[in-house]
Design a protein around this motif. Structure first.
Motif, PDB file in Angstrom:
ATOM      1  N   THR A 187      14.784   2.995  71.062  1.00 49.60           N
ATOM      2  CA  THR A 187      16.054   3.693  70.889  1.00 49.60           C
ATOM      3  C   THR A 187      16.089   4.912  71.801  1.00 49.60           C
ATOM      4  OG1 THR A 187      15.222   5.137  69.150  1.00 49.60           O
ATOM      5  CG2 THR A 187      16.139   3.017  68.446  1.00 49.60           C
ATOM      6  N   ASP A 188      17.274   5.496  71.958  1.00 45.57           N
ATOM      7  CA  ASP A 188      17.405   6.728  72.735  1.00 45.57           C
ATOM      8  C   ASP A 188      16.537   7.831  72.138  1.00 45.57           C
ATOM      9  OD1 ASP A 188      19.215   5.793  74.664  1.00 45.57           O
ATOM     10  OD2 ASP A 188      20.925   6.167  73.348  1.00 45.57           O
ATOM     11  N   ALA A 189      16.507   7.902  70.814  1.00 48.30           N
ATOM     12  CA  ALA A 189      15.725   8.939  70.132  1.00 48.30           C
ATOM     13  C   ALA A 189      14.229   8.762  70.402  1.00 48.30           C
ATOM     14  CB  ALA A 189      16.006   8.917  68.632  1.00 48.30           C
ATOM     15  N   GLU A 190      13.745   7.519  70.412  1.00 48.84           N
ATOM     16  CA  GLU A 190      12.325   7.265  70.684  1.00 48.84           C
ATOM     17  C   GLU A 190      11.967   7.616  72.122  1.00 48.84           C
ATOM     18  OE1 GLU A 190      11.265   3.614  67.653  1.00 48.84           O
ATOM     19  OE2 GLU A 190      12.314   3.147  69.508  1.00 48.84           O
ATOM     20  N   VAL A 191      12.845   7.288  73.064  1.00 43.61           N
ATOM     21  CA  VAL A 191      12.591   7.621  74.465  1.00 43.61           C
ATOM     22  C   VAL A 191      12.552   9.136  74.631  1.00 43.61           C
ATOM     23  CG1 VAL A 191      13.514   7.485  76.816  1.00 43.61           C
ATOM     24  CG2 VAL A 191      13.539   5.462  75.355  1.00 43.61           C
ATOM     25  N   GLU A 192      13.459   9.819  73.979  1.00 47.37           N
ATOM     26  CA  GLU A 192      13.488  11.287  74.061  1.00 47.37           C
ATOM     27  C   GLU A 192      12.211  11.886  73.458  1.00 47.37           C
ATOM     28  OE1 GLU A 192      14.745  14.692  75.489  1.00 47.37           O
ATOM     29  OE2 GLU A 192      15.792  12.808  75.801  1.00 47.37           O
ATOM     30  N   ALA A 193      11.758  11.334  72.346  1.00 44.10           N
ATOM     31  CA  ALA A 193      10.524  11.821  71.715  1.00 44.10           C
ATOM     32  C   ALA A 193       9.325  11.587  72.635  1.00 44.10           C
ATOM     33  CB  ALA A 193      10.308  11.133  70.374  1.00 44.10           C
ATOM     34  N   LEU A 194       9.289  10.448  73.308  1.00 44.54           N
ATOM     35  CA  LEU A 194       8.211  10.165  74.250  1.00 44.54           C
ATOM     36  C   LEU A 194       8.241  11.152  75.419  1.00 44.54           C
ATOM     37  CD1 LEU A 194       8.424   6.274  74.235  1.00 44.54           C
ATOM     38  CD2 LEU A 194       6.452   7.615  73.489  1.00 44.54           C
ATOM     39  N   LYS A 195       9.444  11.456  75.924  1.00 44.30           N
ATOM     40  CA  LYS A 195       9.583  12.432  77.015  1.00 44.30           C
ATOM     41  C   LYS A 195       9.062  13.797  76.585  1.00 44.30           C
ATOM     42  CE  LYS A 195      13.711  10.641  79.284  1.00 44.30           C
ATOM     43  NZ  LYS A 195      15.136  10.918  79.560  1.00 44.30           N
ATOM     44  N   GLU A 196       9.423  14.207  75.385  1.00 43.34           N
ATOM     45  CA  GLU A 196       8.987  15.509  74.883  1.00 43.34           C
ATOM     46  C   GLU A 196       7.469  15.568  74.743  1.00 43.34           C
ATOM     47  OE1 GLU A 196      11.152  16.293  71.301  1.00 43.34           O
ATOM     48  OE2 GLU A 196      13.075  16.348  72.368  1.00 43.34           O
ATOM     49  N   GLU A 197       6.871  14.496  74.258  1.00 41.62           N
ATOM     50  CA  GLU A 197       5.416  14.460  74.109  1.00 41.62           C
ATOM     51  C   GLU A 197       4.731  14.506  75.477  1.00 41.62           C
ATOM     52  OE1 GLU A 197       1.739  14.260  72.031  1.00 41.62           O
ATOM     53  OE2 GLU A 197       3.759  14.870  71.473  1.00 41.62           O
ATOM     54  N   LEU A 198       5.272  13.783  76.448  1.00 44.13           N
ATOM     55  CA  LEU A 198       4.720  13.836  77.804  1.00 44.13           C
ATOM     56  C   LEU A 198       4.812  15.250  78.373  1.00 44.13           C
ATOM     57  CD1 LEU A 198       5.982  10.593  79.563  1.00 44.13           C
ATOM     58  CD2 LEU A 198       3.618  11.297  79.233  1.00 44.13           C
ATOM     59  N   ASN A 199       5.947  15.895  78.194  1.00 48.71           N
ATOM     60  CA  ASN A 199       6.118  17.270  78.675  1.00 48.71           C
ATOM     61  C   ASN A 199       5.121  18.212  78.002  1.00 48.71           C
ATOM     62  OD1 ASN A 199       8.158  16.669  80.477  1.00 48.71           O
ATOM     63  ND2 ASN A 199       9.774  17.045  78.998  1.00 48.71           N
ATOM     64  N   ARG A 200       4.947  18.037  76.706  1.00 48.31           N
ATOM     65  CA  ARG A 200       4.012  18.881  75.968  1.00 48.31           C
ATOM     66  C   ARG A 200       2.589  18.691  76.483  1.00 48.31           C
ATOM     67  NH1 ARG A 200       0.494  18.931  72.159  1.00 48.31           N
ATOM     68  NH2 ARG A 200       0.571  16.734  71.676  1.00 48.31           N
ATOM     69  N   LEU A 201       2.187  17.451  76.695  1.00 49.12           N
ATOM     70  CA  LEU A 201       0.841  17.165  77.200  1.00 49.12           C
ATOM     71  C   LEU A 201       0.661  17.691  78.619  1.00 49.12           C
ATOM     72  CD1 LEU A 201       0.348  13.549  75.839  1.00 49.12           C
ATOM     73  CD2 LEU A 201      -0.788  15.629  75.046  1.00 49.12           C
ATOM     74  N   ASN A 202       1.679  17.559  79.453  1.00 43.97           N
ATOM     75  CA  ASN A 202       1.593  18.052  80.825  1.00 43.97           C
ATOM     76  C   ASN A 202       1.521  19.575  80.867  1.00 43.97           C
ATOM     77  OD1 ASN A 202       1.518  15.546  82.040  1.00 43.97           O
ATOM     78  ND2 ASN A 202       3.740  15.428  82.222  1.00 43.97           N
ATOM     79  N   GLN A 203       2.214  20.242  79.984  1.00 43.46           N
ATOM     80  CA  GLN A 203       2.151  21.710  79.927  1.00 43.46           C
ATOM     81  C   GLN A 203       0.756  22.164  79.496  1.00 43.46           C
ATOM     82  OE1 GLN A 203       5.312  22.912  77.356  1.00 43.46           O
ATOM     83  NE2 GLN A 203       6.886  22.598  78.904  1.00 43.46           N
ATOM     84  N   TYR A 204       0.147  21.434  78.574  1.00 43.68           N
ATOM     85  CA  TYR A 204      -1.192  21.756  78.127  1.00 43.68           C
ATOM     86  C   TYR A 204      -2.178  21.624  79.295  1.00 43.68           C
ATOM     87  CZ  TYR A 204      -5.703  21.450  75.826  1.00 43.68           C
ATOM     88  OH  TYR A 204      -7.001  21.645  75.484  1.00 43.68           O
ATOM     89  N   ARG A 205      -2.028  20.530  80.056  1.00 40.65           N
ATOM     90  CA  ARG A 205      -2.908  20.290  81.191  1.00 40.65           C
ATOM     91  C   ARG A 205      -2.790  21.381  82.246  1.00 40.65           C
ATOM     92  NH1 ARG A 205      -1.666  14.492  82.230  1.00 40.65           N
ATOM     93  NH2 ARG A 205      -2.665  13.779  80.362  1.00 40.65           N
ATOM     94  N   GLU A 206      -1.578  21.884  82.482  1.00 40.08           N
ATOM     95  CA  GLU A 206      -1.361  22.921  83.482  1.00 40.08           C
ATOM     96  C   GLU A 206      -2.011  24.234  83.061  1.00 40.08           C
ATOM     97  OE1 GLU A 206       2.838  23.102  84.049  1.00 40.08           O
ATOM     98  OE2 GLU A 206       2.916  21.124  84.994  1.00 40.08           O
ATOM     99  N   ARG A 207      -2.090  24.508  81.771  1.00 36.61           N
ATOM    100  CA  ARG A 207      -2.675  25.754  81.284  1.00 36.61           C
ATOM    101  C   ARG A 207      -4.191  25.771  81.377  1.00 36.61           C
ATOM    102  NH1 ARG A 207      -0.310  26.024  75.673  1.00 36.61           N
ATOM    103  NH2 ARG A 207       1.457  24.784  76.230  1.00 36.61           N
ATOM    104  N   THR A 208      -4.823  24.606  81.306  1.00 34.81           N
ATOM    105  CA  THR A 208      -6.286  24.569  81.296  1.00 34.81           C
ATOM    106  C   THR A 208      -6.863  24.460  82.681  1.00 34.81           C
ATOM    107  OG1 THR A 208      -6.290  22.176  80.954  1.00 34.81           O
ATOM    108  CG2 THR A 208      -6.424  23.582  79.002  1.00 34.81           C
TER     109      THR A 208
END
Length: 73
Positions: free
Chosen positions: A52-73
């Motif tokens: 669904t659109d909501a699931e795709v959006e949730a996946l995008k948000e999780e990817l962004n969150r993980l990528n932000q974590y990686r950039e900080r470390t």
């Protein structure tokens, strides 16, 4: 039965796995790991998984969150 208004909220599965992989720019194994991490590995009762659109959006948000974590470390 769902109404059109409910479907507009992102509840209607419209994207196949290949389309989601292209939209997010990730591999199938990464999608599987994300789904497992997010608790989305439920059996849906059909041969091909659709998102669904909501699931795709949730996946995008999780990817962004993980990528932000990686950039900080």
């Amino acid at each position: 039965m769902k109404t059109n208004q409910e479907n507009d909220k992102g509840d209607f599965p419209r994207y196949y796995t290949g389309e989601v992989l292209q939209m997010l720019g990730i591999s199938a194994s990464t999608l599987y790991r994300l789904r497992r991490r997010m608790g989305m590995l439920l059996v849906r009762g059909r041969n091909k998984t659709r998102y669904t659109d909501a699931e795709v959006e949730a996946l995008k948000e999780e990817l962004n969150r993980l990528n932000q974590y990686r950039e900080r470390t």
